[in-house]
Design an enzyme around this catalytic site. Structure first.
Site, PDB file in Angstrom:
ATOM      1  N   GLY A 279       0.755  -1.245   0.000  1.00  0.00           N
ATOM      2  CA  GLY A 279       0.000   0.000   0.000  1.00  0.00           C
ATOM      3  C   GLY A 279       0.782   1.290   0.000  1.00  0.00           C
ATOM      4  O   GLY A 279       0.207   2.366  -0.230  1.00  0.00           O
TER       5      GLY A 279
ATOM      6  N   GLU B 248       3.816  -6.983   1.637  1.00  0.00           N
ATOM      7  CA  GLU B 248       3.301  -7.257   0.284  1.00  0.00           C
ATOM      8  C   GLU B 248       3.339  -6.006  -0.588  1.00  0.00           C
ATOM      9  O   GLU B 248       2.303  -5.580  -1.106  1.00  0.00           O
ATOM     10  CB  GLU B 248       1.850  -7.751   0.382  1.00  0.00           C
ATOM     11  CG  GLU B 248       1.645  -8.977   1.230  1.00  0.00           C
ATOM     12  CD  GLU B 248       0.161  -9.278   1.477  1.00  0.00           C
ATOM     13  OE1 GLU B 248      -0.703  -8.395   1.239  1.00  0.00           O
ATOM     14  OE2 GLU B 248      -0.129 -10.398   1.905  1.00  0.00           O
TER      15      GLU B 248
ATOM     16  N   GLY C  70       3.632  -3.721  -3.814  1.00  0.00           N
ATOM     17  CA  GLY C  70       3.459  -3.914  -5.250  1.00  0.00           C
ATOM     18  C   GLY C  70       3.922  -2.665  -5.980  1.00  0.00           C
ATOM     19  O   GLY C  70       5.027  -2.595  -6.511  1.00  0.00           O
ATOM     20  N   ARG C  71       3.055  -1.659  -5.941  1.00  0.00           N
ATOM     21  CA  ARG C  71       3.310  -0.395  -6.643  1.00  0.00           C
ATOM     22  C   ARG C  71       4.693   0.191  -6.325  1.00  0.00           C
ATOM     23  O   ARG C  71       5.391   0.691  -7.206  1.00  0.00           O
ATOM     24  CB  ARG C  71       2.225   0.602  -6.209  1.00  0.00           C
ATOM     25  CG  ARG C  71       2.208   1.895  -6.987  1.00  0.00           C
ATOM     26  CD  ARG C  71       1.221   2.874  -6.325  1.00  0.00           C
ATOM     27  NE  ARG C  71      -0.082   2.300  -6.095  1.00  0.00           N
ATOM     28  CZ  ARG C  71      -1.093   2.316  -6.976  1.00  0.00           C
ATOM     29  NH1 ARG C  71      -0.933   2.900  -8.139  1.00  0.00           N
ATOM     30  NH2 ARG C  71      -2.250   1.767  -6.691  1.00  0.00           N
TER      31      ARG C  71
ATOM     32  N   ARG D 254      -5.729   3.218 -15.602  1.00  0.00           N
ATOM     33  CA  ARG D 254      -5.775   3.914 -14.315  1.00  0.00           C
ATOM     34  C   ARG D 254      -6.460   5.291 -14.366  1.00  0.00           C
ATOM     35  O   ARG D 254      -7.273   5.585 -13.487  1.00  0.00           O
ATOM     36  CB  ARG D 254      -4.378   4.018 -13.700  1.00  0.00           C
ATOM     37  CG  ARG D 254      -3.723   2.662 -13.460  1.00  0.00           C
ATOM     38  CD  ARG D 254      -2.402   2.758 -12.704  1.00  0.00           C
ATOM     39  NE  ARG D 254      -2.612   3.311 -11.381  1.00  0.00           N
ATOM     40  CZ  ARG D 254      -2.358   4.557 -11.040  1.00  0.00           C
ATOM     41  NH1 ARG D 254      -1.830   5.393 -11.897  1.00  0.00           N
ATOM     42  NH2 ARG D 254      -2.631   4.972  -9.835  1.00  0.00           N
TER      43      ARG D 254
ATOM     44  N   TYR E 100      -9.563   5.273 -11.933  1.00  0.00           N
ATOM     45  CA  TYR E 100      -9.471   5.967 -10.644  1.00  0.00           C
ATOM     46  C   TYR E 100      -9.011   7.408 -10.752  1.00  0.00           C
ATOM     47  O   TYR E 100      -8.366   7.913  -9.835  1.00  0.00           O
ATOM     48  CB  TYR E 100      -8.493   5.306  -9.669  1.00  0.00           C
ATOM     49  CG  TYR E 100      -8.059   3.897  -9.772  1.00  0.00           C
ATOM     50  CD1 TYR E 100      -8.924   2.866  -9.394  1.00  0.00           C
ATOM     51  CD2 TYR E 100      -6.757   3.569 -10.144  1.00  0.00           C
ATOM     52  CE1 TYR E 100      -8.466   1.556  -9.399  1.00  0.00           C
ATOM     53  CE2 TYR E 100      -6.308   2.264 -10.139  1.00  0.00           C
ATOM     54  CZ  TYR E 100      -7.170   1.261  -9.774  1.00  0.00           C
ATOM     55  OH  TYR E 100      -6.726  -0.030  -9.754  1.00  0.00           O
TER      56      TYR E 100
ATOM     57  N   CYS F 212     -13.159   4.957 -28.486  1.00  0.00           N
ATOM     58  CA  CYS F 212     -14.413   5.691 -28.597  1.00  0.00           C
ATOM     59  C   CYS F 212     -15.155   5.738 -27.266  1.00  0.00           C
ATOM     60  O   CYS F 212     -16.197   5.090 -27.083  1.00  0.00           O
ATOM     61  CB  CYS F 212     -15.254   5.101 -29.714  1.00  0.00           C
ATOM     62  SG  CYS F 212     -14.464   5.426 -31.292  1.00  0.00           S
TER      63      CYS F 212
END
Ligand SMILES: *Cc1c(COP(=O)(O)O)cnc(C)c1O
Length: 423
Positions: free
Chosen positions: A242, A278, A280-281, A317, A321, A346
């Site tokens: 996170g 954990e 990720g980003r 993304r 978001y 489109c």
């Protein structure tokens, strides 16, 4: 920091010119930097080294970037994997990640996925409901195995991030409610085929403030003590991922991994557990760009539209978001303009930036969308019959295609016309 820099007026990925790379592989293309991935992996590992009992396990969140080349790079640095599907588990195994370093998260694990993970002998199942625990108990018992389990606990903490990537509020689908955790552990400890070994928490992604994490972890610490008092052998605490990355250089930078590590050291003092993380980003976000070419610039009512050859199907993304990606010309002309950056799809949602002050670009110019290494290629679709974007991994002066561009023939050949549609 990353390894995408201007050299002699040309943006490079490490030592590779993005102009040359675009000539070789075409656009759009995802381009990742080995040095940046390695650096981020080491910085995070250093930040949490020495915390908890024994060495912490860092399980890379595979969903952020599941390419097996990326996973094998991380495997070589001692990383494990946090997987959320049987497919991700297969990828982690293909990349050479040892099963005991694999954690299985997710609210919807199926019976088949559980059986596969048990056969592989993974390190931990992070259970998200008692219903799931009951099913895993049945599957493990039938197979004559014991599943190492932790409950993912929902601490009801607002992570202060975008609602669609917030996971630790009581109204979110994730985890078991904090207050009923002791009762859930008591019931699950009595089930055959399960060995309760820990607790897990993950409150959301792209967190830019440590305070919600610290609040969540403090609650987990209290729960570890309560569960031990109830007689459970809690030896592991999985603190999730996170931690945010800088997308917009004009905004305050998110907390550093070192600051995160110091906070974890403070809050986990005396827990006497092995810690799991954990991320990720944080590991891959700034290690990737989406390289795209301007198809044309179209005048707008007040602001021109820069139409690039990457679409929302390639990088979801912003549409999903409202995410913000920096955009840089690969060969900047030296002046700026305001533009709306859009793709060819489109949908009005196929908009990457509105009224963005950026390098002035013209038709044919290359543009790099920065910080696209996480939740980029992996979320791509073929909407508008646009084949999946290739992925390129750069390493100093060399580069390799780590996923080839899908051909339109392969895409169409997957469709099947039954006889009655063309009698
Ligand atoms: C997505 C996810 C992560 C990784 O989140 P990042 O923000 O990319 O670090 C970690 N753990 C779980 C359970 C996840 O779902």
């Amino acid at each position: 920091m990353d390894h995408f820099t201007l050299r002699d007026g040309v943006l490079h990925a490490e030592d590779v010119s993005l102009v040359r790379l675009a000539e070789a592989v075409g656009t759009p293309a995802y381009v990742y930097s080995t040095a940046t991935i390695r650096r981020h992996a080491r910085v995070f590992a250093d930040a949490v080294a020495g915390l908890g009992r024994g060495a912490p396990l860092i399980a890379f969140a595979v969903k952020a970037n599941p390419n097996v080349a990326v996973l094998s790079l991380l495997a070589g640095l001692g990383y494990g994997a946090d997987v959320v599907s049987g497919g991700e588990l297969r990828r982690a195994r293909r990349a050479g990640i040892a099963p005991e370093k694999i954690v299985f998260s997710g609210v919807g694990k199926t019976e088949a996925e559980m059986a596969f993970a048990l056969e592989e002998g993974i390190g931990q199942f992070n259970l998200e409901s008692e219903e799931e625990a009951a099913l895993l108990s049945q599957v493990a018992s039938r197979m004559g195995r014991t599943a190492p389990v932790a409950f993912r606990v929902n601490p009801d903490v607002d992570a202060g991030t975008h609602a669609k990537i917030s996971t630790g509020r009581s109204e979110n689908k994730f985890g078991i409610p904090y207050d009923s955790a002791p009762a859930a552990y008591a019931r699950v400890a009595a089930l055959p085929g399960l060995a309760v070994r820990g607790v897990a928490v993950h409150i959301g992604s792209q967190l830019t403030d440590l305070a919600p994490l610290e609040r969540a972890f403090a609650k987990i610490g209290a729960l570890v003590a309560a569960l031990r008092a109830d007689g459970h052998a809690i030896a592991y605490a999985d603190l999730g991922g996170g931690l945010g990355v800088p997308y917009d250089p004009d905004r305050p930078a998110p907390p550093s991994p070192a600051a995160y590590g110091a906070m974890v050291a403070r809050v986990t003092q005396g827990w006497d557990v092995q810690l799991l993380f954990e991320p990720g980003r944080l590991i891959v976000g700034n290690a990737g760009i989406l390289l795209t070419r301007v198809i044309r610039v179209k005048p707008g009512a007040s602001t021109p539209f820069v139409i690039v050859d990457a679409g929302m199907n390639d990088l979801m993304r912003p549409a999903l978001y409202d995410a913000w990606h920096a955009m840089r010309a690969v060969t900047p002309r030296g002046d700026l303009f305001s533009a709306n950056i859009v793709g060819p799809v489109c949908e009005t949602g196929d908009t990457f930036a509105t009224e963005r002050r950026m390098d002035r670009v013209e038709g044919g110019d290359l543009v790099a969308f920065l910080t696209a290494g996480a939740y980029g290629a992996t979320m791509a679709s073929t909407y508008n019959s646009r084949p999946l974007t290739p992925e390129i991994l750069v390493n100093g002066p060399e580069w390799a295609t780590i996923r080839a561009r899908q051909t339109i023939e392969a895409l169409i050949d997957a469709d099947i016309m039954p006889q009655w549609t063309h009698p």
